[in-house]
Design an enzyme around this catalytic site. Structure first.
Site, PDB file in Angstrom:
ATOM      1  N   TYR A  30      -6.357  11.301   3.069  1.00 18.79           N
ATOM      2  CA  TYR A  30      -4.965  11.533   2.674  1.00 18.79           C
ATOM      3  C   TYR A  30      -4.934  12.234   1.316  1.00 18.79           C
ATOM      4  CZ  TYR A  30      -4.287   8.777   6.781  1.00 18.79           C
ATOM      5  OH  TYR A  30      -4.349   8.353   8.078  1.00 18.79           O
ATOM      6  N   GLN A  64       0.842  -1.200   0.000  1.00 23.63           N
ATOM      7  CA  GLN A  64       0.000   0.000   0.000  1.00 23.63           C
ATOM      8  C   GLN A  64       0.882   1.257   0.000  1.00 23.63           C
ATOM      9  OE1 GLN A  64      -2.363   1.511   3.288  1.00 23.63           O
ATOM     10  NE2 GLN A  64      -4.196   1.526   2.018  1.00 23.63           N
ATOM     11  N   GLY A 115      -9.253  -7.296   9.411  1.00 24.74           N
ATOM     12  CA  GLY A 115      -8.128  -6.549   9.972  1.00 24.74           C
ATOM     13  C   GLY A 115      -7.696  -7.079  11.311  1.00 24.74           C
ATOM     14  N   ARG A 116      -8.352  -6.587  12.368  1.00 28.53           N
ATOM     15  CA  ARG A 116      -7.921  -6.964  13.716  1.00 28.53           C
ATOM     16  C   ARG A 116      -7.764  -8.470  13.934  1.00 28.53           C
ATOM     17  NH1 ARG A 116     -11.640  -3.094  16.966  1.00 28.53           N
ATOM     18  NH2 ARG A 116     -12.164  -2.565  14.829  1.00 28.53           N
ATOM     19  N   ARG A 161      -7.818   1.984  -2.812  1.00 30.14           N
ATOM     20  CA  ARG A 161      -8.680   1.990  -1.627  1.00 30.14           C
ATOM     21  C   ARG A 161      -9.447   3.297  -1.563  1.00 30.14           C
ATOM     22  NH1 ARG A 161      -7.613   0.656   4.796  1.00 30.14           N
ATOM     23  NH2 ARG A 161      -8.931  -1.164   4.683  1.00 30.14           N
TER      24      ARG A 161
HETATM   25  C1  PHB Z   1      -5.456   5.048   7.581  1.00 33.38           C
HETATM   26  O1  PHB Z   1      -5.431   4.359   6.566  1.00 33.38           O
HETATM   27  O2  PHB Z   1      -6.440   5.695   7.857  1.00 33.38           O
HETATM   28  C2  PHB Z   1      -4.267   5.091   8.455  1.00 33.38           C
HETATM   29  C3  PHB Z   1      -3.089   4.522   8.035  1.00 33.38           C
HETATM   30  C4  PHB Z   1      -1.977   4.561   8.852  1.00 33.38           C
HETATM   31  C5  PHB Z   1      -2.047   5.162  10.092  1.00 33.38           C
HETATM   32  C6  PHB Z   1      -3.214   5.746  10.505  1.00 33.38           C
HETATM   33  C7  PHB Z   1      -4.335   5.706   9.686  1.00 33.38           C
HETATM   34  O3  PHB Z   1      -0.966   5.148  10.870  1.00 33.38           O
END
Ligand code: PHB
Length: 392
Positions: free
Chosen positions: A192, A105, A340-341, A240
């Protein structure tokens, strides 16, 4: 309708053993580089961690910086230095030795950054100069200690810098390919940089990457996708997305649905293998507090997206048992399920789900610590002896 344990040929070219995905999870176990320009480094322990989880159909790595300016969070690795590439080579070799498939990623954090993590204390960069008020990142406080800090006001990227950033993503993808990754995933979610461009409210730019038209505000993503697909070949790039997500102080955008459907359709035309969707995250920047909000994307909207995208959809967010995962596949709306978890404490999650073995639960206090192997690589596979006893 797919069975959770059925194979899939992702993007028409990447064979997956099953429909179970290990999604990106920040674990902050990187090593420090010798030089500031090295960035934070993957290491043997991280290779072991991913190798232990290689029975997943697809592993998507924790997120990686494409350059030094994308470092918005302490202890996050990257793929821009030679030392990082060497570290990641350990990981891909280990995953492949165990018969796994791994994508990397990639992100640029954009405005979700802090000068204490950036070269020469420079400001983070963003789509505009608007600060993500209310968002925090794991950065250095005034005393130099790492803690959650409010993000700083970004410096808006110039048009030329945005174009150059496309090349930066392409180089990062080329590096990932060189060290053995099977593909890459672009992080175009959670507020982001890529999502900052796509949001019509936040993106008030007036250049060709500006928010005023659909083409302009999605241009950065599309140029990055084209450049990265050119490096890796079609079928080896995923994206994503988190439509309606509020993480990263993203403003509500009345054009979200329109933008989402347009993006999905365009990504399909450009040879993108999959779209990775996740639930909305709660607005806390604090990862300790971040919980997935149990809200599905509207099924009717997802059906519309599916109709215009020939690739796969991955659904991530709170899955922790076989039944709900299979029921989600049975809707016909998605092809792959990300856990995930549960992957933190169950390296053999696929086998446990398949045989109905109980899942181990990780201690939250070890998710992001520097306590090395504890809570990271020290979770055993389910003991087969006890499985036989359970069955008896
Ligand atoms: C996110 O994908 O939202 C994400 C990724 C890495 C981080 C925190 C949030 O450390």
């Amino acid at each position: 309708m797919a069975d959770l344990f059925e194979t899939q040929l992702l993007g028409g070219t990447v064979p997956l053993k099953n429909r179970i995905v290990m999604p990106p999870m920040t674990r902050t176990r990187t090593s420090e580089g010798d030089l500031p320009t090295d960035g934070d480094l993957p290491n043997e322990m991280i290779a072991t961690y991913y190798g232990q989880r290689a029975s997943a159909g697809l592993i998507i790595s924790e997120v990686n910086d494409v350059d030094q300016s994308s470092h918005g969070y302490a202890r996050i690795p990257g793929i821009h230095s030679e030392a990082q590439m060497q570290g990641w080579r350990l990981v891909t070799d280990e995953v492949h030795r165990h018969g796994g498939t791994i994508f990397m990623q990639l992100w640029h954090v954009g405005r979700l950054g802090h000068s204490s993590l950036l070269p020469n204390g420079q400001a983070p960069v963003g789509v505009t100069g608007e600060r993500a008020a209310g968002s925090e990142v794991f950065a250095h406080g005034p005393d130099g200690r790492l803690r959650f800090m409010s993000v700083e006001t970004p410096r808006p990227l110039s048009t030329d810098e945005v174009s150059a950033m496309v090349g930066t993503f392409a180089k990062a993808a080329a590096n990932a390919r060189e060290v053995g990754f099977d593909g890459v995933e672009l992080h175009a979610a959670n507020g982001y940089l890529i999502e900052q461009f796509m949001n019509s409210v936040l993106n008030t730019r007036t250049d060709r990457y500006g928010g005023g038209s659909m083409e302009d505000r999605t241009r950065f993503l599309m140029e990055v996708v084209d450049a990265v697909v050119a490096e890796f070949g079609p079928g080896r790039v995923g994206v994503r997305l988190s439509p309606f997500g509020k993480y990263g102080s993203m403003p509500a955008d009345p054009l979200t649905e329109e933008t989402f459907l347009y993006v999905v359709e365009q990504l399909g035309r450009r040879g993108v293998a999959y779209i990775h969707l996740l639930y909305e995250l709660l607005p806390e920047g604090n990862m300790e507090a971040a919980e997935f909000k149990p809200r599905y994307l509207d099924h009717a909207l997802l059906a519309k997206a599916r109709a215009v995208f020939p690739g796969a959809f991955i659904w991530c967010g709170g899955f922790n048992d076989r039944e709900r995962a299979q029921a989600s596949l049975d809707t016909g709306l998605v092809d792959l399920i990300a856990f995930g978890r549960p992957y933190i404490a169950n390296p053999d999650l696929v086998e446990r789900l398949k045989h109905g073995w109980p899942l181990a639960v990780a201690d939250r206090s070890t998710y992001y610590t520097r306590r090395g192997e504890v809570g990271f690589t020290d979770f055993p596979a389910y003991p087969i002896g006890s499985a036989a006893r359970d069955a008896a």
